[in-house]
Enzyme design. Structure first.
Site, PDB file in Angstrom:
ATOM      1  N   HIS A  70       0.854  -1.183   0.000  1.00 22.32           N
ATOM      2  CA  HIS A  70       0.000   0.000   0.000  1.00 22.32           C
ATOM      3  C   HIS A  70       0.889   1.231   0.000  1.00 22.32           C
ATOM      4  O   HIS A  70       1.931   1.235   0.640  1.00 22.32           O
ATOM      5  CB  HIS A  70      -0.899   0.003   1.253  1.00 22.32           C
ATOM      6  N   ASP A 109      -7.956  -5.589   0.446  1.00 18.21           N
ATOM      7  CA  ASP A 109      -8.459  -6.479  -0.605  1.00 18.21           C
ATOM      8  C   ASP A 109      -8.061  -7.926  -0.420  1.00 18.21           C
ATOM      9  O   ASP A 109      -8.546  -8.799  -1.127  1.00 18.21           O
ATOM     10  CB  ASP A 109      -7.942  -6.009  -1.970  1.00 18.21           C
TER      11      ASP A 109
END
Ligand code: ACO
Length: 430
Positions: A307, A365
């Site tokens: 991320h 996710d």
């Protein structure tokens, strides 16, 4: 935003003092707004890795600690104790509602869940095998053609109506996109159901038989919505803000956000992640895929890992992992091979030098696809569900920007590295 400190830039024998702004939380920000005017230089930051594009009071992320707050409230508390529509109110208006305010808000959202009947015909122009995200970009963008009585961005009442319409109708549109892809009739919303149950009803019921929404599944769906509701200035939110900065109407701006979210590096990662976990298939094949993820000559990346901001666990992934266990238990799915691969992949990657040194952790996710699949959603619906959850975040950020008197059109500059000035040559001289 406290001022007082300054940073000094020394450039070609001259000093320039730049104000340093201190936020409520997070690193200080050097204010370079006057830099070009004073010093004649731009700053260079592709991908905005060190640039704050706006000030905001909505969401805060501490990437090193792995913390996420909506209006100051930690996401773990909201996921455990609140529910999506209350979180929507919080994001939109800044405070948790009292009982009357919540009832009024829920009533307003519920009264707007139906879409204009003409929209049913609009859907029929799409191929049945279109990706639901493609359909959503088109249909949400078309809302400005159906609801043009709420597109005057200078009227706060119209801005409010557009916000409520979007939060209420985007789930209906996502469910319609799904039904259309199946060749099944559209299912009208049921206003006695809560937000998440209504979405499950519109996706999974058929006119031929009664459909009962399991409250535990509805709760899990609601938690997925809550975890995705906002995430400060990510790619799709910045897209919404940039589109809105030109004065574009809110439906057009949200359609732009949906288009951006579709990419596999952003919201499309949930679909890509489940497809990857299925492709890995068994625990024995994990080393092969980890080797590919580490190979500089292989474009393969471990989807659901890494991320831009979190250099520690994504707090949403922790909640999602617990939810995955609960939902599969509830549905009586034991020894789900995809969940086994996911857990083992996470365990091995978190001990692997490559992932440890680059601070790559599972993101939201990584587990969401497993839950959505267990609930009966096809992978193509994962990103539309993300989009409908994020609509409130986009609209809150858009409203904040429009109401800000300092708002001006977003216009990044560039470092031009193309050809120097040259003269045109007629075709017969090239
Ligand atoms: N698998 C393998 N290596 C990775 C991964 C990954 N998932 N993510 C980053 N890396 C490596 C990169 O190769 C790079 O290595 P290098 O320094 O040797 O060149 C380093 O880690 C840093 O990666 P960047 O791409 O520079 O990091 P950035 O902050 O730009 O990217 C992103 C973040 C796009 C999320 C990236 O981690 C990624 O592609 N992850 C997979 C897709 C994904 O899960 N996206 C969902 C994000 S969350 C969301 O949108 C809801």
């Amino acid at each position: 935003m406290a001022e007082g400190k300054t940073a000094r830039l020394h450039l070609e024998g001259k000093d320039y003092d730049l104000a340093v702004l201190s936020p409520t939380a997070g690193p200080d920000v050097v204010d370079i707004r006057k830099l070009y005017g004073d010093a004649g230089v731009f700053t260079y930051d592709p991908g905005f890795t060190s640039t704050a594009s706006c000030d905001s009071t909505i969401t805060y992320i501490d990437g090193d600690k792995g913390e996420l707050w909506y209006r100051g409230y930690p996401i773990e508390q909201l996921a455990a104790q609140s529910h999506y529509l209350e979180v929507c109110y919080l994001l939109l208006y800044g405070e948790l509602p009292n009982p009357d305010q919540l009832l009024d808000f829920e009533t307003r959202v519920t009264r707007h869940t139906m879409v204009h009947e003409q929209m049913h015909y609009f859907f029929r122009g799409f191929r049945r095998d279109s990706h639901p995200m493609a359909t959503m970009v088109g249909v949400v963008g078309a809302m400005s053609a159906f609801y043009h009585d709420s597109i005057d961005i200078n009227d706060p009442v119209q801005r409010e109506i557009a916000s409520i319409r979007l939060i209420a109708k985007v789930p209906t549109i996502a469910a319609m996109a799904y039904k259309y892809s199946l060749g099944q009739p559209f299912v009208y919303p049921r206003n006695e159901l809560d937000y998440a149950s209504n979405f499950l009803h519109m996706c999974f019921s058929v006119p031929a038989e009664p459909y009962h929404v399991d409250p535990a599944l509805s709760r899990a769906m609601d938690r997925i919505f809550t975890l995705h509701a906002d995430h400060e200035q990510n790619a799709s939110t910045s897209t919404v803000r940039l589109a809105g900065s030109s004065g574009a109407n809110p439906f057009a701006c949200i359609a732009a956000g949906i288009a951006c979210l579709w990419g596999p590096a952003h919201g499309g990662a949930n679909q890509a992640c489940l497809e990857m976990l299925r492709e890995i298939g068994s625990v024995e094949r994990i080393p092969e895929f980890l080797a590919r993820a580490k190979d500089k000559n292989d474009p393969f990346r471990l989807m659901g890992f890494g991320h831009r901001v979190y250099k520690n666990f994504d707090p949403r992934a922790k909640v999602m992992k617990e939810s995955a266990d609960e939902v599969l238990d509830l549905l009586g799915v034991h020894n789900n091979p995809t969940l086994q691969v996911a857990k083992e992949l996470e365990r091995i990657a978190l001990e692997d030098e490559y992932f440890v040194s680059k601070k790559l952790y599972p993101n939201v996710d990584f587990y969401s696809g497993i839950i959505l699949e267990a609930m009966g959603f096809p992978t193509s619906m994962f990103t539309p569900i993300f989009a409908l959850s994020r609509t409130v975040g986009w609209i809150s950020q858009w409203k904040e920007m429009i109401a800000d008197p300092q708002n001006k059109i977003g216009r990044p500059r560039q470092l031009y590295v193309g050809a120097p000035r040259r003269d045109y040559k007629p075709l017969d001289q090239r």
